[in-house]
Design a protein around this motif. Structure first.
Motif, PDB file in Angstrom:
ATOM      1  N   ALA A   1       0.835  -1.204   0.000  1.00 20.42           N
ATOM      2  CA  ALA A   1       0.000   0.000   0.000  1.00 20.42           C
ATOM      3  C   ALA A   1       0.866   1.249   0.000  1.00 20.42           C
ATOM      4  CB  ALA A   1      -0.922  -0.004   1.211  1.00 20.42           C
ATOM      5  N   ALA A   2       1.995   1.215   0.705  1.00 22.20           N
ATOM      6  CA  ALA A   2       2.897   2.370   0.735  1.00 22.20           C
ATOM      7  C   ALA A   2       3.475   2.630  -0.647  1.00 22.20           C
ATOM      8  CB  ALA A   2       4.026   2.125   1.733  1.00 22.20           C
ATOM      9  N   ALA A   3       3.733   1.582  -1.403  1.00 29.38           N
ATOM     10  CA  ALA A   3       4.312   1.744  -2.734  1.00 29.38           C
ATOM     11  C   ALA A   3       3.254   2.139  -3.765  1.00 29.38           C
ATOM     12  CB  ALA A   3       4.993   0.451  -3.171  1.00 29.38           C
TER      13      ALA A   3
ATOM     14  N   HIS B   1      19.970   1.469   4.523  1.00 29.94           N
ATOM     15  CA  HIS B   1      20.031   1.176   3.090  1.00 29.94           C
ATOM     16  C   HIS B   1      18.637   1.155   2.469  1.00 29.94           C
ATOM     17  CE1 HIS B   1      24.244   0.234   3.634  1.00 29.94           C
ATOM     18  NE2 HIS B   1      23.903  -0.551   4.632  1.00 29.94           N
ATOM     19  N   ALA B   2      17.831   2.180   2.757  1.00 29.71           N
ATOM     20  CA  ALA B   2      16.487   2.265   2.187  1.00 29.71           C
ATOM     21  C   ALA B   2      16.613   2.682   0.727  1.00 29.71           C
ATOM     22  CB  ALA B   2      15.656   3.274   2.968  1.00 29.71           C
ATOM     23  N   ARG B   3      15.878   1.994  -0.128  1.00 27.21           N
ATOM     24  CA  ARG B   3      15.992   2.274  -1.562  1.00 27.21           C
ATOM     25  C   ARG B   3      14.614   2.270  -2.230  1.00 27.21           C
ATOM     26  NH1 ARG B   3      20.628  -1.318  -0.917  1.00 27.21           N
ATOM     27  NH2 ARG B   3      22.494  -0.045  -1.264  1.00 27.21           N
TER      28      ARG B   3
ATOM     29  N   GLU C   1       9.511  -0.196  -6.891  1.00 24.27           N
ATOM     30  CA  GLU C   1      10.195  -1.038  -5.907  1.00 24.27           C
ATOM     31  C   GLU C   1      10.645  -0.190  -4.724  1.00 24.27           C
ATOM     32  OE1 GLU C   1      14.335  -3.555  -5.649  1.00 24.27           O
ATOM     33  OE2 GLU C   1      13.461  -3.193  -7.605  1.00 24.27           O
ATOM     34  N   ILE C   2      10.383  -0.697  -3.516  1.00 22.55           N
ATOM     35  CA  ILE C   2      10.869  -0.077  -2.284  1.00 22.55           C
ATOM     36  C   ILE C   2      11.458  -1.182  -1.423  1.00 22.55           C
ATOM     37  CG2 ILE C   2      10.273   1.156  -0.170  1.00 22.55           C
ATOM     38  CD1 ILE C   2       7.936   2.401  -1.614  1.00 22.55           C
TER      39      ILE C   2
ATOM     40  N   LEU D   1      10.851   6.730   2.318  1.00 26.18           N
ATOM     41  CA  LEU D   1      11.810   5.692   2.673  1.00 26.18           C
ATOM     42  C   LEU D   1      12.093   5.618   4.171  1.00 26.18           C
ATOM     43  CD1 LEU D   1      14.333   6.137  -0.262  1.00 26.18           C
ATOM     44  CD2 LEU D   1      12.756   4.234   0.102  1.00 26.18           C
ATOM     45  N   CYS D   2      11.928   6.734   4.867  1.00 25.13           N
ATOM     46  CA  CYS D   2      12.266   6.805   6.293  1.00 25.13           C
ATOM     47  C   CYS D   2      11.112   7.388   7.103  1.00 25.13           C
ATOM     48  CB  CYS D   2      13.522   7.648   6.476  1.00 25.13           C
ATOM     49  SG  CYS D   2      14.940   7.109   5.514  1.00 25.13           S
TER      50      CYS D   2
END
Length: 166
Positions: free
Chosen positions: A42-44, A70-72, A62-63, A155-156
């Motif tokens: 859902a966040a993506a 190392h959040a990408r 992609e998350i 990401l954070c």
């Protein structure tokens, strides 16, 4: 049951995620696992990355590593992104004569290209495309902070520091 038999039984299921393995997990853990995977999806869904005031936003595909060092995220320019942008103002920013020209030219230049973002949530830093930022950022186009802040927040989300200067 002897300890050696119990260990052998545990080893036989390591690394597997079969329906049989799911039946052996308590129901509350299965529900929590499903909920966490669902919330990540859902966040993506609907998330975007943008790196410039003269380019449309791209759809996040992609998350990984949310709230880690190392959040990408990876976003790609899709045809719907380009069509929407060309009908919502990018015609003027790109100097195009019409939405149709904007769509044609922007598709030729951006369709399928990717934007990458990498954040270190503990340090409060993010690299968005070729630009690097340290939180807090200025909320404007000139510095690029207007795009870095939402990417970093995606990401954070657990970051406790200030993200944007007022």
């Amino acid at each position: 049951m002897p300890i050696s038999k119990a260990l052998d039984k545990a080893k036989s299921h390591r690394g597997s995620f079969s329906p049989l393995a799911l039946r052996q997990i308590p129901p509350t853990r299965v529900i929590l696992l499903a909920a966490s995977l669902s919330s990540l999806a859902a966040a993506a869904a609907g998330a975007e990355l943008q790196r410039s005031c003269i380019e449309p936003p791209a759809t996040v595909i992609e998350i990984t590593g949310v709230n880690t060092k190392h959040a990408r995220a990876v976003a790609k320019f899709t045809e719907p992104d380009i069509i929407t942008a060309c009908h919502e103002g990018y015609v003027n920013q790109g100097g195009y004569a019409s939405p149709a020209e904007c769509i044609r030219e922007t598709k030729a230049n951006l369709l399928g290209d990717a934007i990458r973002a990498e954040a270190n949530c503990s340090k409060g830093t993010i690299k968005l495309g070729q630009m690097s930022f340290r939180m807090p950022v200025e909320n404007n186009c000139v510095s690029g902070g207007i795009f870095a802040a939402p990417a970093f927040t995606m990401l954070c989300p657990g970051y406790r520091g200030k993200v944007v200067n007022e």
